[in-house]
Design a protein around this motif. Structure first.
Motif, PDB file in Angstrom:
ATOM      1  N   LYS A   1       0.787  -1.139  -0.203  1.00 47.95           N
ATOM      2  CA  LYS A   1      -0.173  -0.010   0.116  1.00 47.95           C
ATOM      3  C   LYS A   1       0.879   1.321  -0.089  1.00 47.95           C
ATOM      4  N   LEU A   2       0.404   2.355  -0.703  1.00 50.36           N
ATOM      5  CA  LEU A   2       1.150   3.589  -0.693  1.00 50.36           C
ATOM      6  C   LEU A   2       0.303   4.630   0.354  1.00 50.36           C
ATOM      7  N   VAL A   3       1.092   5.012   1.290  1.00 51.68           N
ATOM      8  CA  VAL A   3       0.656   5.941   2.291  1.00 51.68           C
ATOM      9  C   VAL A   3       1.619   7.191   2.218  1.00 51.68           C
TER      10      VAL A   3
ATOM     11  N   GLY B   1       0.108  10.230   5.969  1.00 50.62           N
ATOM     12  CA  GLY B   1      -0.577   9.570   6.495  1.00 50.62           C
ATOM     13  C   GLY B   1      -2.050   9.278   5.963  1.00 50.62           C
ATOM     14  N   LYS B   2      -2.152   9.665   4.508  1.00 51.14           N
ATOM     15  CA  LYS B   2      -2.985   9.067   3.910  1.00 51.14           C
ATOM     16  C   LYS B   2      -2.879   8.199   2.722  1.00 51.14           C
ATOM     17  N   GLU B   3      -3.765   7.118   2.819  1.00 49.90           N
ATOM     18  CA  GLU B   3      -3.466   6.028   1.843  1.00 49.90           C
ATOM     19  C   GLU B   3      -4.043   6.508   0.478  1.00 49.90           C
TER      20      GLU B   3
ATOM     21  N   LEU C   1      -4.932   5.806  -3.491  1.00 51.29           N
ATOM     22  CA  LEU C   1      -5.598   4.995  -4.140  1.00 51.29           C
ATOM     23  C   LEU C   1      -5.085   5.421  -5.700  1.00 51.29           C
ATOM     24  N   CYS C   2      -5.066   4.206  -6.621  1.00 50.64           N
ATOM     25  CA  CYS C   2      -4.818   4.594  -7.894  1.00 50.64           C
ATOM     26  C   CYS C   2      -5.936   5.425  -8.706  1.00 50.64           C
ATOM     27  N   PRO C   3      -5.312   6.775  -9.182  1.00 53.26           N
ATOM     28  CA  PRO C   3      -6.294   7.606  -9.801  1.00 53.26           C
ATOM     29  C   PRO C   3      -7.204   7.075 -11.067  1.00 53.26           C
ATOM     30  N   ILE C   4      -6.518   5.915 -11.490  1.00 51.88           N
ATOM     31  CA  ILE C   4      -7.393   5.404 -12.772  1.00 51.88           C
ATOM     32  C   ILE C   4      -8.372   4.331 -12.651  1.00 51.88           C
ATOM     33  N   CYS C   5      -7.625   3.563 -11.562  1.00 49.51           N
ATOM     34  CA  CYS C   5      -8.702   2.102 -11.382  1.00 49.51           C
ATOM     35  C   CYS C   5      -9.236   2.115 -10.008  1.00 49.51           C
ATOM     36  N   GLY C   6      -8.633   2.772  -8.935  1.00 52.02           N
ATOM     37  CA  GLY C   6      -8.935   2.963  -7.663  1.00 52.02           C
ATOM     38  C   GLY C   6      -8.409   1.560  -6.738  1.00 52.02           C
ATOM     39  N   HIS C   7      -7.365   0.902  -7.354  1.00 54.04           N
ATOM     40  CA  HIS C   7      -6.690  -0.170  -6.755  1.00 54.04           C
ATOM     41  C   HIS C   7      -5.965   0.472  -5.732  1.00 54.04           C
ATOM     42  N   ASP C   8      -5.575  -0.195  -4.620  1.00 56.06           N
ATOM     43  CA  ASP C   8      -4.845   0.201  -3.497  1.00 56.06           C
ATOM     44  C   ASP C   8      -3.366  -0.548  -3.090  1.00 56.06           C
TER      45      ASP C   8
END
Length: 66
Positions: free
Chosen positions: A7-9, A12-14, A16-23
């Protein structure tokens, strides 16, 4: 290159991929080449950026260290 999913934080904010929303992402380092350094053969002296590649769609997020 790290092909493990993570995951990418950021601050402090996770993220999400701006294209598909995957985490989940895998990471790699990329040199930020400049024309002058490349012309003189000093590519190794350029700054590196960390890339987070979406494990689902392949979208690339770039982060340049401070």
């Amino acid at each position: 290159m790290n092909k493990d999913e993570e995951k990418l934080v950021v601050e402090g904010k996770e993220i999400l991929c701006p294209i598909c929303g995957h985490d989940k992402y895998w990471t790699r380092e990329t040199l930020m080449n400049t024309a002058g350094a490349s012309f003189l053969g000093f590519d190794w002296a350029n700054k590196a950026a960390t890339n987070y590649v979406c494990h689902q769609c392949g979208y690339v997020l770039w982060f340049l260290g401070k």
